[in-house]
Design a protein around this motif. Sequence first.
Motif, PDB file in Angstrom:
ATOM      1  N   LEU A  80      21.458  44.106  46.980  1.00 14.77           N
ATOM      2  CA  LEU A  80      22.073  45.335  46.490  1.00 14.77           C
ATOM      3  C   LEU A  80      22.906  44.969  45.264  1.00 14.77           C
ATOM      4  O   LEU A  80      23.524  43.902  45.234  1.00 14.77           O
ATOM      5  CB  LEU A  80      22.983  45.955  47.549  1.00 14.77           C
ATOM      6  CG  LEU A  80      22.315  46.607  48.744  1.00 14.77           C
ATOM      7  CD1 LEU A  80      23.377  47.044  49.759  1.00 14.77           C
ATOM      8  CD2 LEU A  80      21.497  47.803  48.311  1.00 14.77           C
ATOM      9  N   ALA A  81      22.928  45.823  44.287  1.00 18.45           N
ATOM     10  CA  ALA A  81      23.691  45.561  43.066  1.00 18.45           C
ATOM     11  C   ALA A  81      25.153  45.929  43.304  1.00 18.45           C
ATOM     12  O   ALA A  81      25.591  47.027  42.990  1.00 18.45           O
ATOM     13  CB  ALA A  81      23.110  46.348  41.904  1.00 18.45           C
ATOM     14  N   LEU A  82      25.881  45.001  43.887  1.00 19.52           N
ATOM     15  CA  LEU A  82      27.299  45.224  44.164  1.00 19.52           C
ATOM     16  C   LEU A  82      28.110  44.084  43.563  1.00 19.52           C
ATOM     17  O   LEU A  82      27.672  42.933  43.578  1.00 19.52           O
ATOM     18  CB  LEU A  82      27.542  45.267  45.680  1.00 19.52           C
ATOM     19  CG  LEU A  82      26.917  46.436  46.433  1.00 19.52           C
ATOM     20  CD1 LEU A  82      27.052  46.233  47.943  1.00 19.52           C
ATOM     21  CD2 LEU A  82      27.561  47.744  46.022  1.00 19.52           C
ATOM     22  N   PRO A  83      29.319  44.402  43.067  1.00 17.97           N
ATOM     23  CA  PRO A  83      30.163  43.334  42.541  1.00 17.97           C
ATOM     24  C   PRO A  83      30.722  42.502  43.688  1.00 17.97           C
ATOM     25  O   PRO A  83      30.563  42.859  44.855  1.00 17.97           O
ATOM     26  CB  PRO A  83      31.283  44.115  41.843  1.00 17.97           C
ATOM     27  CG  PRO A  83      31.383  45.383  42.622  1.00 17.97           C
ATOM     28  CD  PRO A  83      29.969  45.714  43.029  1.00 17.97           C
ATOM     29  N   GLY A  84      31.385  41.413  43.384  1.00 21.77           N
ATOM     30  CA  GLY A  84      32.064  40.635  44.423  1.00 21.77           C
ATOM     31  C   GLY A  84      33.053  41.529  45.146  1.00 21.77           C
ATOM     32  O   GLY A  84      33.963  42.072  44.526  1.00 21.77           O
ATOM     33  N   LEU A  85      32.844  41.714  46.421  1.00 26.91           N
ATOM     34  CA  LEU A  85      33.627  42.674  47.190  1.00 26.91           C
ATOM     35  C   LEU A  85      34.814  42.019  47.877  1.00 26.91           C
ATOM     36  O   LEU A  85      34.721  40.898  48.365  1.00 26.91           O
ATOM     37  CB  LEU A  85      32.741  43.342  48.244  1.00 26.91           C
ATOM     38  CG  LEU A  85      31.536  44.128  47.729  1.00 26.91           C
ATOM     39  CD1 LEU A  85      30.635  44.541  48.893  1.00 26.91           C
ATOM     40  CD2 LEU A  85      31.986  45.346  46.936  1.00 26.91           C
ATOM     41  N   GLN A  86      35.876  42.768  47.958  1.00 29.22           N
ATOM     42  CA  GLN A  86      37.058  42.348  48.712  1.00 29.22           C
ATOM     43  C   GLN A  86      36.832  42.584  50.205  1.00 29.22           C
ATOM     44  O   GLN A  86      37.446  41.931  51.038  1.00 29.22           O
ATOM     45  CB  GLN A  86      38.276  43.138  48.239  1.00 29.22           C
ATOM     46  CG  GLN A  86      39.560  42.794  48.952  1.00 29.22           C
ATOM     47  CD  GLN A  86      40.708  43.662  48.476  1.00 29.22           C
ATOM     48  OE1 GLN A  86      40.509  44.696  47.849  1.00 29.22           O
ATOM     49  NE2 GLN A  86      41.908  43.246  48.781  1.00 29.22           N
ATOM     50  N   GLY A  87      35.939  43.518  50.524  1.00 25.81           N
ATOM     51  CA  GLY A  87      35.691  43.792  51.928  1.00 25.81           C
ATOM     52  C   GLY A  87      34.473  44.663  52.135  1.00 25.81           C
ATOM     53  O   GLY A  87      33.995  45.329  51.207  1.00 25.81           O
TER      54      GLY A  87
END
Length: 174
Positions: A80-87
């Motif tokens: 999935l095209a998601l940035p580095g997530l905090q949670g």
Amino acid sequence: MELQEAIDFIDHPNLKQSKPGSWADFGCGDGLFTYALASLLPESSTIYAVDRSYHQMNKDFYPPHVDINFLLADFTMPQLALPGLQGILMANSLHYVKDKPAFLKQLKEYLKIPAYLLIVEYDTQRSNPWVPFPVHFSLLKKLLHSCGFNNVEKLRTRASIYDQGNMYVAMAST
């Protein structure tokens, strides 16, 4: 469950950190827990609400200080095209994943360190059409530890209205 009940259920000090961050809600459904999470995150945070079925998010529930973006996608599919997530929040969605160890290892690729995983699930071992692959808390704890998550903590429980036993909310960190 009403919105305030969902907020109270998942509330944890780690959600109210002073720095804004990016979160994802995998299997967001109609957005109840997305809005609950948004109510707890710091100003200027972002939530990616991910579901494989299109849901019209209710703008009346959007807290004005958090940006919510709906993504039409199957959260179990890699890349999935998601940035580095905090949670990542998974409210009543992990029980749809058959191969949980592989999925949880894949999930860690979305998270930056340190990060949190917030899980809402039914505390049952009995499967049914709505909870095909249940993950009671003791199993979740073992799975998360084996996949490199730390500090797995059951935050609270409540009775389920669907006769599935209790629901629980748990938090783990990377």
